[in-house]
Design an enzyme around this catalytic site. Sequence first.
Site, short mmCIF file in Angstrom:
data_model
loop_
_atom_site.label_atom_id
_atom_site.label_comp_id
_atom_site.label_asym_id
_atom_site.label_seq_id
_atom_site.Cartn_x
_atom_site.Cartn_y
_atom_site.Cartn_z
N ALA A 14 0.69 -1.57 -0.03
CA ALA A 14 0.30 0.20 0.21
C ALA A 14 1.17 1.24 -0.13
CB ALA A 14 -0.76 0.06 1.29
N ALA A 15 1.72 1.29 0.92
CA ALA A 15 1.96 2.89 0.96
C ALA A 15 2.99 3.09 0.01
CB ALA A 15 3.17 2.54 2.25
N GLU A 36 11.16 -5.81 -3.88
CA GLU A 36 9.33 -7.02 -3.07
C GLU A 36 10.21 -7.81 -2.71
OE1 GLU A 36 6.79 -5.45 -1.19
OE2 GLU A 36 6.32 -8.32 -1.16
N CYS A 46 -5.72 -6.67 4.91
CA CYS A 46 -7.08 -6.82 5.52
C CYS A 46 -7.49 -7.39 5.56
CB CYS A 46 -7.50 -5.32 5.70
SG CYS A 46 -6.16 -3.87 5.80
N LYS A 365 -26.39 2.31 26.71
CA LYS A 365 -26.89 1.51 25.47
C LYS A 365 -27.81 2.17 25.69
CE LYS A 365 -28.06 -3.37 26.31
NZ LYS A 365 -29.28 -3.96 27.20
N TRP A 438 -32.47 11.12 18.32
CA TRP A 438 -30.67 11.33 19.27
C TRP A 438 -30.50 10.17 18.36
CZ3 TRP A 438 -29.62 16.50 20.75
CH2 TRP A 438 -31.05 17.09 21.08
N ARG A 446 -25.41 13.83 24.91
CA ARG A 446 -26.39 14.63 26.22
C ARG A 446 -26.19 14.44 27.86
NH1 ARG A 446 -32.00 13.95 23.65
NH2 ARG A 446 -32.36 15.93 26.19
#
Lengths: 452, 452
Positions: A14-15, A36, A46, A365, A438, A446
């Site tokens: 990937a990188a 490589e 993954c 929960k 909500w 909250r």
Amino acid sequence: MMNKPKLVIIGGDAAGMSAASKVRRENSDYEIVVFEKSGFTSYSACGIPYFISGKVGTYEELIVRSPEEFIQKYKIDVRVFHEVIEVDTKNNQVLVRNLNDKTQFWETYDQLLIATGGKSFCPEVENREAEGIFGVQSLKGGIKLDTFIKKNKPKTAVIVGGGYIGLEMAEALIIKGLKVTLINREPEIMNTLDPDMGKIVNTVMTSLGVKIYVNEELNHFEAKENRVTAVVTNKKTIKTDLVILGMGTSPNTAFLHNSKINLTEKGAIKVNREQRTNVKNVWAAGDCAMTYNLVSKKPFYIALGTVANKTGLVAGTNISGQKARFPGVVATAVCKICVYEVARTGLLEKELLALKMEYIQTIIKTKSRAHYYPDAKDIYVKLLAEKGTGKLLGGQIIGEEGAAKRIDVLATALTNKLTLQNIIDLDLSYAPPFSPVWDPVQTAARKLINEV
Amino acid sequence: MMNKPKLVIIGGDAAGMSAASKVRRENSDYEIVVFEKSGFTSYSACGIPYFISGKVGTYEELIVRSPEEFIQKYKIDVRVFHEVIEVDTKNNQVLVRNLNDKTQFWETYDQLLIATGGKSFCPEVENREAEGIFGVQSLKGGIKLDTFIKKNKPKTAVIVGGGYIGLEMAEALIIKGLKVTLINREPEIMNTLDPDMGKIVNTVMTSLGVKIYVNEELNHFEAKENRVTAVVTNKKTIKTDLVILGMGTSPNTAFLHNSKINLTEKGAIKVNREQRTNVKNVWAAGDCAMTYNLVSKKPFYIALGTVANKTGLVAGTNISGQKARFPGVVATAVCKICVYEVARTGLLEKELLALKMEYIQTIIKTKSRAHYYPDAKDIYVKLLAEKGTGKLLGGQIIGEEGAAKRIDVLATALTNKLTLQNIIDLDLSYAPPFSPVWDPVQTAARKLINEV
């Protein structure tokens, strides 16, 4: 005629390939050579658990782009089965071993990108190299495991370590019909969550049929004719046909220990936000390098495909002569185990304690959908915030379908230094099939705001 | 002994009862009287389509709290079947009609909150009041429709208007086995999306078996013995057993037209961010009132359960003597139609054009999960951003499972004025079952940033 500048990249996943592609797109002058050590480029590590489980039919599906495609379409000189075994930054050259014919040669560079990734961590214990012990950080490792399972038809497996990979592999092996045992050093599995949330994951894994032993540490392996037969912990001996290493990732940087390139104690390459190492013209990206945590404001190690892709892109941008800066991470990660979803972002309680930050926290929960909507499932949300200001410091979510991706709101909130009140004020989407009025992350905010 | 101050609330659903509950929690001094013209309080109007389809077994499941519960547990004097028909702000009193015994009386107030919600908009056309024509904005309307279906077993339905409610009702009626036709004034349904995204919804709805006629406008209804028999458009007559109104919501404010309270041309109550009207001690919240759009920075009308709950809470907080300010909306909304999910936030192209804002836009089509993961489905993401700065202005998403809730990241981004680069830099969650390495919203941002 001037020679073309030469970029050498060590590691073709990937990188490395993100950087190579970016440099090629932006600057066709560069000669780009990629070494490589495996036969593969640009694959999704993954995805390996899903290849093992059979959800993904062949390992080829995990490959985004083959070496041949890079060579022919992008004019990137990818040399597979070539391992770099030494870096000589004084003379701008790397020592390369051709794994096919065992020859060695020095290759010079103008710019060097180290993108060697990581491997499954395992202490140097007895029978560590026995057959039947697998890490799944590389496609090569994944294919070996698949071949082993098909050939030997193991009935039992022990997973050593309860991180993401361990849990995803537990799912994969359950699907394959194995009896799975998991051993975990800490009292709760998944130490990227706080223990109170990890406890919920323990319950979930147990409900899926995984036998879990906590507070147990790997001592050594037993083997017969060099094939693993048991995992020995500090408490017991567990007979097994197969072992999966799930104790985390360690950077593939052993070949740098005699170089001038600065590493951390655990071997990760130190880089700045441009992905530069301490040595001029030497860059690093992906799982072999450190990154930066936006919440703790400290250097940070995390092995993730997203970070590998993004840091590779930043390195490639800078190498091509443009300017880019990796913004850092808030340490967002998700994991699916059968129907259960687990997600986290930001800092844990233990990290906050180590940083001596005063925090408040709550777990709620609630339901993932309107309470009356069919299949509304339990969802747990934990929030951590700064005492006094209410600034969000971290979030953890466990639930079923649709639970985990909610972490992205918290990741965005963390990056933008939002407070609990800011989260409550967000205009998040609502319809009965998706959420209560909500959103659960707001319900948690909250509740917690009362303690600011 | 001083009299208790009296808060009168008109309307006992989300906004009104959020306010009532907040005032009761914060200030036990208040006498709180709620006049509600139906027999119900605090129910989820958004859940009505699922009650009609049978996904929710009984309408009682949609009720969060009954009048009796408010009366007994919260000491809130809820008077159902009481309709307020006039407001006299000079003498601080409201004229109330008792719908049971048809008597009328004046009730005084110290503070007045108007939370009368909205109703299905329908022009005053011929046979508008015929039996078989239903709005589903109120639980009463939903129950009437359910009774009508059970009694008359209609085989065909016409939905007039292609907004959220229209589409959700289309799903419900398809599940009930009806043949559903939808007529829509604009060329594409769902005019809360841009036409290019609306077109995708057209295709989706057609694939579900809905017959759609676009560019057709309601002219009038035909009826026989006061029962609807056909919808007549500007183009044709469509025979039908049942009509659902889906042309949007209009505020229930007819009773205020002779009051001193300022309304917009369309009848929405003008309020400031504290939910105060222009008249002292008179407040408004929910679908009967205007709100504020954070992106356009202009007053804005949107009928949504989230906004009703939140503006009710703000009004209640201010009435109780604390300070609160409604932050405004970015106009986030989601909708599910069978397996398809549709989401939107921010401004549309037509709104940007009207505001004379220079914008750039793109639509991408990608996958909702890693390309190799089973059941990776198409997902479409449209982004709109400011030309020059790249500041996000809006987003629209269409896809299947897991697609829509991604809009929350864009809503959070809009609220915090993030640019496309900021979105690309976000540390969003990734694992193969949840997302490609770059989340689709980031893939869209990466494409659009080239045009800034």
